[in-house]
Design a protein around this motif. Sequence first.
Motif, PDB file in Angstrom:
ATOM      1  N   LEU A  75       0.825  -1.202   0.000  1.00 44.81           N
ATOM      2  CA  LEU A  75       0.000   0.000   0.000  1.00 44.81           C
ATOM      3  C   LEU A  75       0.865   1.261   0.000  1.00 44.81           C
ATOM      4  CD1 LEU A  75      -2.838   1.285   0.237  1.00 44.81           C
ATOM      5  CD2 LEU A  75      -2.522   1.196   2.708  1.00 44.81           C
ATOM      6  N   ALA A  76       1.940   1.272   0.777  1.00 46.68           N
ATOM      7  CA  ALA A  76       2.846   2.427   0.817  1.00 46.68           C
ATOM      8  C   ALA A  76       3.506   2.643  -0.542  1.00 46.68           C
ATOM      9  CB  ALA A  76       3.900   2.240   1.898  1.00 46.68           C
ATOM     10  N   CYS A  77       3.930   1.563  -1.186  1.00 50.16           N
ATOM     11  CA  CYS A  77       4.546   1.680  -2.507  1.00 50.16           C
ATOM     12  C   CYS A  77       3.547   2.173  -3.551  1.00 50.16           C
ATOM     13  CB  CYS A  77       5.136   0.344  -2.945  1.00 50.16           C
ATOM     14  SG  CYS A  77       6.560  -0.174  -1.981  1.00 50.16           S
ATOM     15  N   ALA A  78       2.352   1.618  -3.522  1.00 55.44           N
ATOM     16  CA  ALA A  78       1.322   2.040  -4.476  1.00 55.44           C
ATOM     17  C   ALA A  78       0.919   3.489  -4.240  1.00 55.44           C
ATOM     18  CB  ALA A  78       0.109   1.125  -4.366  1.00 55.44           C
ATOM     19  N   LEU A  79       0.788   3.863  -2.983  1.00 58.51           N
ATOM     20  CA  LEU A  79       0.424   5.238  -2.649  1.00 58.51           C
ATOM     21  C   LEU A  79       1.503   6.211  -3.112  1.00 58.51           C
ATOM     22  CD1 LEU A  79      -1.715   6.937  -1.111  1.00 58.51           C
ATOM     23  CD2 LEU A  79      -0.252   6.704   0.886  1.00 58.51           C
ATOM     24  N   ALA A  80       2.758   5.843  -2.928  1.00 56.53           N
ATOM     25  CA  ALA A  80       3.865   6.692  -3.375  1.00 56.53           C
ATOM     26  C   ALA A  80       3.838   6.860  -4.888  1.00 56.53           C
ATOM     27  CB  ALA A  80       5.192   6.095  -2.934  1.00 56.53           C
ATOM     28  N   TYR A  81       3.653   5.766  -5.601  1.00 57.13           N
ATOM     29  CA  TYR A  81       3.657   5.827  -7.059  1.00 57.13           C
ATOM     30  C   TYR A  81       2.482   6.639  -7.591  1.00 57.13           C
ATOM     31  CZ  TYR A  81       3.510   4.453 -11.921  1.00 57.13           C
ATOM     32  OH  TYR A  81       3.480   4.475 -13.279  1.00 57.13           O
ATOM     33  N   ILE A  82       1.292   6.339  -7.106  1.00 60.69           N
ATOM     34  CA  ILE A  82       0.087   7.014  -7.604  1.00 60.69           C
ATOM     35  C   ILE A  82       0.131   8.504  -7.281  1.00 60.69           C
ATOM     36  CG2 ILE A  82      -2.411   7.178  -7.289  1.00 60.69           C
ATOM     37  CD1 ILE A  82      -2.365   4.081  -6.962  1.00 60.69           C
ATOM     38  N   THR A  83       0.518   8.828  -6.058  1.00 59.97           N
ATOM     39  CA  THR A  83       0.566  10.237  -5.660  1.00 59.97           C
ATOM     40  C   THR A  83       1.596  11.002  -6.473  1.00 59.97           C
ATOM     41  OG1 THR A  83      -0.079   9.659  -3.418  1.00 59.97           O
ATOM     42  CG2 THR A  83       0.931  11.801  -3.727  1.00 59.97           C
ATOM     43  N   SER A  84       2.801  10.455  -6.602  1.00 61.05           N
ATOM     44  CA  SER A  84       3.828  11.187  -7.345  1.00 61.05           C
ATOM     45  C   SER A  84       3.482  11.281  -8.823  1.00 61.05           C
ATOM     46  CB  SER A  84       5.187  10.526  -7.159  1.00 61.05           C
ATOM     47  OG  SER A  84       5.230   9.278  -7.795  1.00 61.05           O
ATOM     48  N   ARG A  85       2.835  10.268  -9.368  1.00 63.19           N
ATOM     49  CA  ARG A  85       2.476  10.284 -10.789  1.00 63.19           C
ATOM     50  C   ARG A  85       1.418  11.345 -11.082  1.00 63.19           C
ATOM     51  NH1 ARG A  85       5.039   8.810 -14.987  1.00 63.19           N
ATOM     52  NH2 ARG A  85       5.490   6.833 -14.056  1.00 63.19           N
ATOM     53  N   PHE A 145       5.508  12.675   1.750  1.00 61.92           N
ATOM     54  CA  PHE A 145       4.691  13.054   2.902  1.00 61.92           C
ATOM     55  C   PHE A 145       3.698  11.942   3.259  1.00 61.92           C
ATOM     56  CE2 PHE A 145       0.729  14.894   4.505  1.00 61.92           C
ATOM     57  CZ  PHE A 145       1.184  15.490   5.668  1.00 61.92           C
ATOM     58  N   LEU A 146       2.988  11.444   2.254  1.00 61.33           N
ATOM     59  CA  LEU A 146       1.989  10.395   2.519  1.00 61.33           C
ATOM     60  C   LEU A 146       2.641   9.088   2.955  1.00 61.33           C
ATOM     61  CD1 LEU A 146      -0.605  11.040  -0.323  1.00 61.33           C
ATOM     62  CD2 LEU A 146      -0.821  11.533   2.105  1.00 61.33           C
ATOM     63  N   VAL A 147       3.762   8.738   2.347  1.00 60.74           N
ATOM     64  CA  VAL A 147       4.453   7.509   2.749  1.00 60.74           C
ATOM     65  C   VAL A 147       4.950   7.628   4.186  1.00 60.74           C
ATOM     66  CG1 VAL A 147       6.533   6.134   2.357  1.00 60.74           C
ATOM     67  CG2 VAL A 147       5.074   6.724   0.455  1.00 60.74           C
ATOM     68  N   LEU A 182      11.863  15.331  -1.414  1.00 65.58           N
ATOM     69  CA  LEU A 182      11.680  14.060  -0.713  1.00 65.58           C
ATOM     70  C   LEU A 182      12.014  14.199   0.769  1.00 65.58           C
ATOM     71  CD1 LEU A 182      13.173  11.513  -3.264  1.00 65.58           C
ATOM     72  CD2 LEU A 182      10.781  11.786  -2.623  1.00 65.58           C
ATOM     73  N   ALA A 183      13.126  14.862   1.068  1.00 65.74           N
ATOM     74  CA  ALA A 183      13.514  15.046   2.469  1.00 65.74           C
ATOM     75  C   ALA A 183      12.497  15.902   3.212  1.00 65.74           C
ATOM     76  CB  ALA A 183      14.900  15.684   2.544  1.00 65.74           C
ATOM     77  N   ALA A 184      12.008  16.949   2.563  1.00 69.10           N
ATOM     78  CA  ALA A 184      11.001  17.813   3.196  1.00 69.10           C
ATOM     79  C   ALA A 184       9.698  17.056   3.425  1.00 69.10           C
ATOM     80  CB  ALA A 184      10.763  19.050   2.341  1.00 69.10           C
ATOM     81  N   GLY A 185       9.321  16.188   2.488  1.00 70.34           N
ATOM     82  CA  GLY A 185       8.105  15.394   2.657  1.00 70.34           C
ATOM     83  C   GLY A 185       8.209  14.421   3.822  1.00 70.34           C
ATOM     84  N   ILE A 186       9.376  13.810   3.978  1.00 71.34           N
ATOM     85  CA  ILE A 186       9.585  12.901   5.109  1.00 71.34           C
ATOM     86  C   ILE A 186       9.485  13.660   6.426  1.00 71.34           C
ATOM     87  CG2 ILE A 186      11.284  11.426   6.261  1.00 71.34           C
ATOM     88  CD1 ILE A 186      12.356  10.782   3.440  1.00 71.34           C
ATOM     89  N   ASN A 201       6.587  13.237   9.383  1.00 74.91           N
ATOM     90  CA  ASN A 201       6.940  12.950  10.776  1.00 74.91           C
ATOM     91  C   ASN A 201       6.375  13.999  11.723  1.00 74.91           C
ATOM     92  OD1 ASN A 201       8.357  10.612  10.204  1.00 74.91           O
ATOM     93  ND2 ASN A 201      10.283  11.687   9.928  1.00 74.91           N
ATOM     94  N   VAL A 202       6.407  15.258  11.324  1.00 67.84           N
ATOM     95  CA  VAL A 202       5.890  16.333  12.178  1.00 67.84           C
ATOM     96  C   VAL A 202       4.385  16.194  12.363  1.00 67.84           C
ATOM     97  CG1 VAL A 202       5.461  18.822  12.246  1.00 67.84           C
ATOM     98  CG2 VAL A 202       7.730  17.965  11.718  1.00 67.84           C
ATOM     99  N   VAL A 203       3.675  15.917  11.290  1.00 69.63           N
ATOM    100  CA  VAL A 203       2.211  15.806  11.384  1.00 69.63           C
ATOM    101  C   VAL A 203       1.801  14.636  12.261  1.00 69.63           C
ATOM    102  CG1 VAL A 203       0.144  15.265  10.037  1.00 69.63           C
ATOM    103  CG2 VAL A 203       1.728  16.999   9.241  1.00 69.63           C
ATOM    104  N   THR A 204       2.433  13.492  12.088  1.00 71.72           N
ATOM    105  CA  THR A 204       2.036  12.334  12.897  1.00 71.72           C
ATOM    106  C   THR A 204       2.457  12.490  14.350  1.00 71.72           C
ATOM    107  OG1 THR A 204       3.999  11.161  12.138  1.00 71.72           O
ATOM    108  CG2 THR A 204       1.931  10.693  11.003  1.00 71.72           C
ATOM    109  N   SER A 205       3.577  13.148  14.613  1.00 71.76           N
ATOM    110  CA  SER A 205       3.941  13.367  16.016  1.00 71.76           C
ATOM    111  C   SER A 205       3.023  14.395  16.655  1.00 71.76           C
ATOM    112  CB  SER A 205       5.404  13.794  16.138  1.00 71.76           C
ATOM    113  OG  SER A 205       5.602  15.070  15.585  1.00 71.76           O
ATOM    114  N   ALA A 206       2.565  15.371  15.880  1.00 67.33           N
ATOM    115  CA  ALA A 206       1.598  16.328  16.416  1.00 67.33           C
ATOM    116  C   ALA A 206       0.263  15.648  16.714  1.00 67.33           C
ATOM    117  CB  ALA A 206       1.395  17.479  15.437  1.00 67.33           C
ATOM    118  N   MET A 207      -0.122  14.700  15.869  1.00 68.13           N
ATOM    119  CA  MET A 207      -1.365  13.946  16.125  1.00 68.13           C
ATOM    120  C   MET A 207      -1.228  13.129  17.401  1.00 68.13           C
ATOM    121  SD  MET A 207      -2.267  12.651  12.263  1.00 68.13           S
ATOM    122  CE  MET A 207      -3.136  11.254  12.868  1.00 68.13           C
TER     123      MET A 207
END
Length: 120
Positions: free
Chosen positions: A7-17, A34-36, A97-101, A105-111
């Motif tokens: 799912l992570a791989c598919a989400l990365a491909y579909i989103t970036s495409r 970001f989504l991955v 890519l680095a900014a998305g990572i 991380n910031v969004v999920t830690s804030a959640m």
Amino acid sequence: MKRIIVLACALAYITSRFAGATMGEELGAFLGAFLVSALSNLAARYFRRSAMVTQVPGLLILVPGSIGFRSMTSLLGPEVEAGIATAFRLGLIGISLAAGILAGNVVTSAMRRSARTQRS
């Protein structure tokens, strides 16, 4: 866990495409990373595993290796200006890519922090 990796791989491909086609490659790479990253952190919390288990395969889909190869080919050939422009684009995608990572991380830690404060 294998399904989450796929799912992570598919989400990365579909989103970036799709985001890359409509908003540019740099923003597509950012949104994919970001989504991955966010999905990996949520899955890690749910399954009590490392986030890297799902994050690394998803990010491997997003890494623009062919752009670097084209850049080096152009730099070594007669098209030096095109090679420099391609290398600059490669650098921007890497930064995206680095900014998305980091953003994921910031969004999920804030959640996580807001969930803890609501429980208290």
